[in-house]
Design a protein around this motif. Sequence first.
Motif, short mmCIF file in Angstrom:
data_model
loop_
_atom_site.label_atom_id
_atom_site.label_comp_id
_atom_site.label_asym_id
_atom_site.label_seq_id
_atom_site.Cartn_x
_atom_site.Cartn_y
_atom_site.Cartn_z
N PHE A 47 -4.50 -7.29 -8.45
CA PHE A 47 -3.81 -6.60 -7.36
C PHE A 47 -2.60 -7.42 -6.90
O PHE A 47 -2.68 -8.65 -6.76
CB PHE A 47 -4.77 -6.41 -6.19
CG PHE A 47 -4.11 -5.88 -4.94
CD1 PHE A 47 -3.79 -6.74 -3.90
CD2 PHE A 47 -3.80 -4.54 -4.83
CE1 PHE A 47 -3.19 -6.26 -2.75
CE2 PHE A 47 -3.18 -4.06 -3.69
CZ PHE A 47 -2.87 -4.91 -2.64
N VAL A 48 -1.49 -6.72 -6.65
CA VAL A 48 -0.28 -7.38 -6.17
C VAL A 48 0.08 -6.89 -4.75
O VAL A 48 0.23 -7.70 -3.84
CB VAL A 48 0.91 -7.11 -7.12
CG1 VAL A 48 2.19 -7.73 -6.55
CG2 VAL A 48 0.62 -7.65 -8.51
N ALA A 49 0.21 -5.58 -4.59
CA ALA A 49 0.63 -5.04 -3.30
C ALA A 49 0.29 -3.57 -3.24
O ALA A 49 0.15 -2.91 -4.28
CB ALA A 49 2.13 -5.22 -3.10
N ALA A 50 0.14 -3.04 -2.03
CA ALA A 50 -0.13 -1.62 -1.85
C ALA A 50 0.54 -1.14 -0.58
O ALA A 50 0.77 -1.91 0.36
CB ALA A 50 -1.63 -1.35 -1.78
N ILE A 51 0.83 0.17 -0.57
CA ILE A 51 1.44 0.78 0.60
C ILE A 51 0.67 2.04 0.94
O ILE A 51 0.25 2.80 0.06
CB ILE A 51 2.94 1.08 0.35
CG1 ILE A 51 3.62 1.57 1.62
CG2 ILE A 51 3.14 2.07 -0.80
CD1 ILE A 51 5.14 1.56 1.54
N LYS A 52 0.45 2.24 2.21
CA LYS A 52 -0.28 3.41 2.68
C LYS A 52 0.52 4.67 2.42
O LYS A 52 1.76 4.64 2.42
CB LYS A 52 -0.61 3.27 4.17
CG LYS A 52 -1.66 4.22 4.67
CD LYS A 52 -2.13 3.85 6.07
CE LYS A 52 -3.23 4.78 6.54
NZ LYS A 52 -3.76 4.40 7.86
N TRP A 53 -0.18 5.79 2.28
CA TRP A 53 0.46 7.05 1.92
C TRP A 53 1.59 7.41 2.87
O TRP A 53 2.59 8.00 2.45
CB TRP A 53 -0.58 8.18 1.89
CG TRP A 53 -1.32 8.37 3.19
CD1 TRP A 53 -2.44 7.71 3.60
CD2 TRP A 53 -0.97 9.27 4.24
NE1 TRP A 53 -2.82 8.14 4.85
CE2 TRP A 53 -1.95 9.10 5.28
CE3 TRP A 53 0.04 10.19 4.44
CZ2 TRP A 53 -1.91 9.84 6.46
CZ3 TRP A 53 0.08 10.94 5.61
CH2 TRP A 53 -0.90 10.75 6.61
N ASN A 54 1.44 7.07 4.16
CA ASN A 54 2.48 7.43 5.13
C ASN A 54 3.48 6.29 5.36
O ASN A 54 4.34 6.39 6.23
CB ASN A 54 1.85 7.84 6.46
CG ASN A 54 0.99 6.75 7.06
OD1 ASN A 54 0.92 5.65 6.53
ND2 ASN A 54 0.32 7.05 8.16
N GLY A 55 3.34 5.22 4.59
CA GLY A 55 4.27 4.11 4.72
C GLY A 55 4.02 3.24 5.93
O GLY A 55 4.78 2.29 6.18
N ALA A 56 2.95 3.50 6.68
CA ALA A 56 2.73 2.80 7.94
C ALA A 56 2.14 1.41 7.77
O ALA A 56 2.13 0.62 8.72
CB ALA A 56 1.81 3.63 8.83
N ALA A 57 1.63 1.11 6.58
CA ALA A 57 1.01 -0.20 6.39
C ALA A 57 1.21 -0.66 4.95
O ALA A 57 1.29 0.16 4.02
CB ALA A 57 -0.48 -0.13 6.71
N THR A 58 1.28 -1.96 4.79
CA THR A 58 1.36 -2.57 3.47
C THR A 58 0.36 -3.72 3.42
O THR A 58 -0.01 -4.29 4.45
CB THR A 58 2.76 -3.10 3.16
OG1 THR A 58 3.15 -4.03 4.19
CG2 THR A 58 3.79 -1.97 3.09
N THR A 59 -0.06 -4.06 2.22
CA THR A 59 -0.94 -5.19 2.05
C THR A 59 -0.56 -5.91 0.76
O THR A 59 -0.09 -5.27 -0.19
CB THR A 59 -2.42 -4.75 2.02
OG1 THR A 59 -3.25 -5.90 1.94
CG2 THR A 59 -2.71 -3.84 0.84
N TYR A 60 -0.74 -7.23 0.74
CA TYR A 60 -0.28 -8.04 -0.38
C TYR A 60 -1.35 -9.04 -0.80
O TYR A 60 -2.16 -9.50 0.02
CB TYR A 60 0.99 -8.83 0.02
CG TYR A 60 2.16 -7.95 0.34
CD1 TYR A 60 2.41 -7.55 1.65
CD2 TYR A 60 3.04 -7.53 -0.66
CE1 TYR A 60 3.49 -6.73 1.95
CE2 TYR A 60 4.13 -6.73 -0.36
CZ TYR A 60 4.34 -6.33 0.94
OH TYR A 60 5.41 -5.52 1.24
N ALA A 61 -1.31 -9.39 -2.06
CA ALA A 61 -2.09 -10.53 -2.52
C ALA A 61 -1.53 -11.79 -1.87
O ALA A 61 -0.32 -11.89 -1.64
CB ALA A 61 -2.01 -10.65 -4.04
N ASP A 62 -2.39 -12.72 -1.56
CA ASP A 62 -1.94 -13.95 -0.90
C ASP A 62 -0.85 -14.66 -1.69
O ASP A 62 0.05 -15.26 -1.12
CB ASP A 62 -3.13 -14.90 -0.69
CG ASP A 62 -4.08 -14.41 0.39
OD1 ASP A 62 -5.21 -14.91 0.44
OD2 ASP A 62 -3.68 -13.52 1.18
#
Length: 127
Positions: A47-62
């Motif tokens: 996993f590298v990064a993800a974005i919520k369907w509405n663009g309201a949140a993102t998450t990243y690998a450390d």
Amino acid sequence: QVQLVQSGGGLVQAGGSLRLSCAASGRAFSSYNTAWFRQTPGNEREFVAAIKWNGAATTYADSVKGRFAISKDVAKDTVFLQMNSQKPQETAVYYCATEYTSQGNKQGRSPEVYAYWGQGTQVTVSS
């Protein structure tokens, strides 16, 4: 038929930048969480990064926090991964993917929750 078509990638020197794009057809990114993974030979997809369907949140690998940025252009139904300050150990094939479930509350980090995948893009970071 759902298709994710990736572009970008290539060869970059350590410390340089690249941007990957992932364009959707048959499925709107506006309704599905989308992520980027990477894979090297003999290893599982990471996993590298993800974005919520509405663009309201993102998450990243450390390992990429503060250097990579995932974003989306709703009008073009395209998701991007901006990669800065790249490292040789980040040489891999990069994949975009969308989740099985629409409007998921939390972006998944496991490949198992992703239903559709792009064709993969080679990124090579030279030292």
